[in-house]
Design a protein around this motif. Structure first.
Motif, PDB file in Angstrom:
ATOM      1  N   LEU A 195     -16.858  16.047  58.829  1.00  0.00           N
ATOM      2  CA  LEU A 195     -17.650  15.937  57.612  1.00  0.00           C
ATOM      3  C   LEU A 195     -17.455  14.549  57.011  1.00  0.00           C
ATOM      4  N   PRO A 196     -18.475  13.991  56.404  1.00  0.00           N
ATOM      5  CA  PRO A 196     -18.326  12.648  55.812  1.00  0.00           C
ATOM      6  C   PRO A 196     -17.264  12.656  54.723  1.00  0.00           C
ATOM      7  N   LEU A 197     -16.496  11.592  54.685  1.00  0.00           N
ATOM      8  CA  LEU A 197     -15.374  11.528  53.756  1.00  0.00           C
ATOM      9  C   LEU A 197     -15.066  10.074  53.453  1.00  0.00           C
ATOM     10  N   GLU A 198     -14.931   9.758  52.187  1.00  0.00           N
ATOM     11  CA  GLU A 198     -14.575   8.399  51.789  1.00  0.00           C
ATOM     12  C   GLU A 198     -13.278   8.451  51.002  1.00  0.00           C
ATOM     13  N   GLU A 199     -12.400   7.494  51.272  1.00  0.00           N
ATOM     14  CA  GLU A 199     -11.131   7.409  50.559  1.00  0.00           C
ATOM     15  C   GLU A 199     -10.955   5.999  50.030  1.00  0.00           C
ATOM     16  N   VAL A 246     -13.687  11.210  48.176  1.00  0.00           N
ATOM     17  CA  VAL A 246     -15.045  11.674  47.881  1.00  0.00           C
ATOM     18  C   VAL A 246     -15.633  12.286  49.142  1.00  0.00           C
ATOM     19  N   GLN A 247     -16.072  13.531  49.045  1.00  0.00           N
ATOM     20  CA  GLN A 247     -16.686  14.216  50.174  1.00  0.00           C
ATOM     21  C   GLN A 247     -18.069  14.697  49.736  1.00  0.00           C
ATOM     22  N   PRO A 248     -19.114  13.934  50.077  1.00  0.00           N
ATOM     23  CA  PRO A 248     -20.463  14.312  49.636  1.00  0.00           C
ATOM     24  C   PRO A 248     -20.966  15.561  50.346  1.00  0.00           C
ATOM     25  N   ASP A 249     -21.598  16.434  49.570  1.00  0.00           N
ATOM     26  CA  ASP A 249     -22.171  17.671  50.106  1.00  0.00           C
ATOM     27  C   ASP A 249     -23.357  18.024  49.218  1.00  0.00           C
ATOM     28  N   THR A 260      -9.964  14.158  43.788  1.00  0.00           N
ATOM     29  CA  THR A 260     -10.919  14.502  44.840  1.00  0.00           C
ATOM     30  C   THR A 260     -12.222  14.997  44.223  1.00  0.00           C
ATOM     31  N   LEU A 261     -13.330  14.489  44.750  1.00  0.00           N
ATOM     32  CA  LEU A 261     -14.663  14.920  44.332  1.00  0.00           C
ATOM     33  C   LEU A 261     -15.389  15.464  45.556  1.00  0.00           C
ATOM     34  N   VAL A 262     -15.897  16.685  45.442  1.00  0.00           N
ATOM     35  CA  VAL A 262     -16.676  17.286  46.529  1.00  0.00           C
ATOM     36  C   VAL A 262     -17.968  17.809  45.946  1.00  0.00           C
ATOM     37  N   ALA A 302     -12.263  20.881  47.924  1.00  0.00           N
ATOM     38  CA  ALA A 302     -11.643  19.804  47.152  1.00  0.00           C
ATOM     39  C   ALA A 302     -10.142  19.997  47.051  1.00  0.00           C
ATOM     40  N   ASP A 303      -9.710  21.244  46.875  1.00  0.00           N
ATOM     41  CA  ASP A 303      -8.277  21.522  46.777  1.00  0.00           C
ATOM     42  C   ASP A 303      -7.575  21.246  48.100  1.00  0.00           C
ATOM     43  N   VAL A 304      -8.199  21.638  49.205  1.00  0.00           N
ATOM     44  CA  VAL A 304      -7.615  21.387  50.525  1.00  0.00           C
ATOM     45  C   VAL A 304      -7.480  19.886  50.781  1.00  0.00           C
ATOM     46  N   LEU A 305      -8.521  19.131  50.440  1.00  0.00           N
ATOM     47  CA  LEU A 305      -8.455  17.688  50.652  1.00  0.00           C
ATOM     48  C   LEU A 305      -7.370  17.054  49.786  1.00  0.00           C
ATOM     49  N   GLY A 306      -7.223  17.533  48.538  1.00  0.00           N
ATOM     50  CA  GLY A 306      -6.151  17.035  47.687  1.00  0.00           C
ATOM     51  C   GLY A 306      -4.787  17.337  48.272  1.00  0.00           C
TER      52      GLY A 306
END
Length: 427
Positions: free
Chosen positions: A5-9, A20-23, A196-198, A372-376
């Motif tokens: 999945l697209p992901l920016e850090e 940031v994970q755009p969806d 984190t923003l999703v 978002a919680d998982v990515l954090g």
């Protein structure tokens, strides 16, 4: 195959890490902040402050009145909450994507400026709220202090995981306003936080808004305190140790507790898979033996926690059925745990657990807030949010021998503390 999945850090100059994970599947955004401070970071004599701040952070800041954090979000159809654990405190909102600035402003105001509004009255009020929470959730709820009893049995008094998340009420009573201000300054800092923003956001725009609201958050000159790292070996002995707790409970409940490896340890996933083979599915061994065949329990479950300080709690919980004894049930649980280390698990067991884990993991990630919680979590604990996309590969890579070897290390006969709650009239 890994998720992709697209992901920016991005890391701001002050040290704040932003993921940031755009969806764009729905016009919503989840905002999640992981602050690396939990009960495991507290000092002796000052326990309970991490959880107290979960409350204090909603009590107003220089530009936000008490209760306004919730009301502002509810006015736009959003929601908010927070939790505290052994390793972290996290704050999270879900709201329409067009209201992103509102959430970022609310979070930045309390993270950056809370101390300007934190006075003695607010501290005393929320301290009383925590005392009442302890009465309701720990003291007057059946089995409410079970996890704390397991912590005390598994970890020595000087270990960061020995005391409960809610802390000592004596410690809280002794905490001064200066203590609270110092705690916030020590731990609520940009280089100790992952934001984190999703959701339905453009990464470039989202990063610009984060920089606008959080860019002035000054990194303190004092070095960031290292995370607690206190690995422990399994408990030793020739047999489990038993503790009986007479209490006002409806029925006997057995807790078989053990030390487990930390989340970053190579044994963590194999042992967690082994626990699912024993107690994670309707077809699991303990369910089949105790619930369906022997009918000695009303229910059984197990869990291997993943914690960051090099060791974790693990446990199996069972409610004893009438006509059976807690000792009988505990002996059977320990027998099955030890059997995994001796005989291993079968290919069918492993395949069933891996398939169920994949289903539940993907189901969780389907929700913006949980993702978002998982990515954090992965950004904070593993140092890489992208590791969340690779986690399933790690589960699929666990072999039968991996499970047997991990169980043989952590599930020896003397590795267990058995805590049994026994009904007592007028307890």
């Amino acid at each position: 195959m890994s998720l992709d999945l697209p992901l920016e850090e991005h890391t701001l100059p002050n040290g704040l890490r932003v993921v940031v994970q755009p969806d764009r599947t729905a016009p919503v955004v989840a905002v999640n902040l992981w602050v690396r401070v939990g009960s495991g970071h507290e000092e002796p004599g000052r326990t309970g402050l991490a959880h107290l701040f979960e409350h204090l952070m909603f009590q107003g800041s220089p530009r936000v009145a008490k209760g306004e954090h919730f009301s502002r979000l509810m006015d736009v159809g959003g929601s908010a909450n927070a939790t505290t654990s052994l390793d972290r405190t996290n704050y999270f909102e879900a709201l329409p994507a067009g209201a992103l600035d509102l959430a970022l402003w609310l979070e930045s105001d309390r993270h950056l400026f809370l101390r300007e509004a934190l006075d003695q009255g607010t501290l005393d009020n929320q301290r009383d709220v925590v005392v009442e929470e302890k009465r309701q959730r720990y003291d007057n709820q059946p089995y409410g202090d079970a996890f704390h009893r397991m912590q005390q049995a598994l970890f020595p008094a000087d270990h960061p995981y020995h005391h409960s998340t809610i802390g000592s009420m004596d410690d809280l009573a002794a905490a001064t306003l200066e203590d609270a201000h110092a705690f916030h300054a020590r731990h609520y800092r940009p280089d100790n936080t992952v934001l984190t923003l999703v959701g339905d956001v453009e990464p470039e725009h989202a990063l610009a808004r984060v920089e606008h609201w959080f860019g002035e958050w000054a990194r303190p000159e004092e070095p960031l305190l290292p995370a607690p790292h206190a690995p422990l070996l399994p408990l030793e002995g020739t047999a489990p140790r038993h503790h009986r707790v007479p209490d006002a409970v409806p029925s006997e409940r057995v807790h078989v507790a053990f030390r487990a490896p930390g989340e970053l340890d190579a044994d963590h996933l194999p042992l967690a898979v082994g626990m699912d083979v024993l107690a994670g599915l309707a077809s699991s061994r303990l369910t089949q033996r105790l619930l369906r065949t022997e009918e000695s329990v009303h229910g059984v479950s197990g869990h291997v926690m993943g914690n960051a300080a090099g060791v974790s709690p693990g446990f199996v919980i069972a409610d004893v059925a009438d006509g059976h004894t807690a000792e009988e049930v505990a002996d059977a649980i320990v027998e099955e745990l030890v059997r995994v280390g001796r005989d291993g698990v079968g290919a069918d067991d492993l395949a069933a657990v891996q398939a169920d884990t994949e289903r539940s993991w993907l189901s969780a990630l389907a929700h913006h807030d949980q993702r978002a919680d998982v990515l954090g979590q992965f950004a904070t604990v593993h140092g890489r949010p992208h590791a969340a996309w690779e986690w399933l590969d790690g589960v699929r890579a666990v072999t039968e021998e991996d499970v047997r070897r991990a169980a043989a290390t952590w599930w020896q006969p003397g590795a267990f503390e058995v805590i049994t709650y026994t009904p007592q009239e007028d307890a």
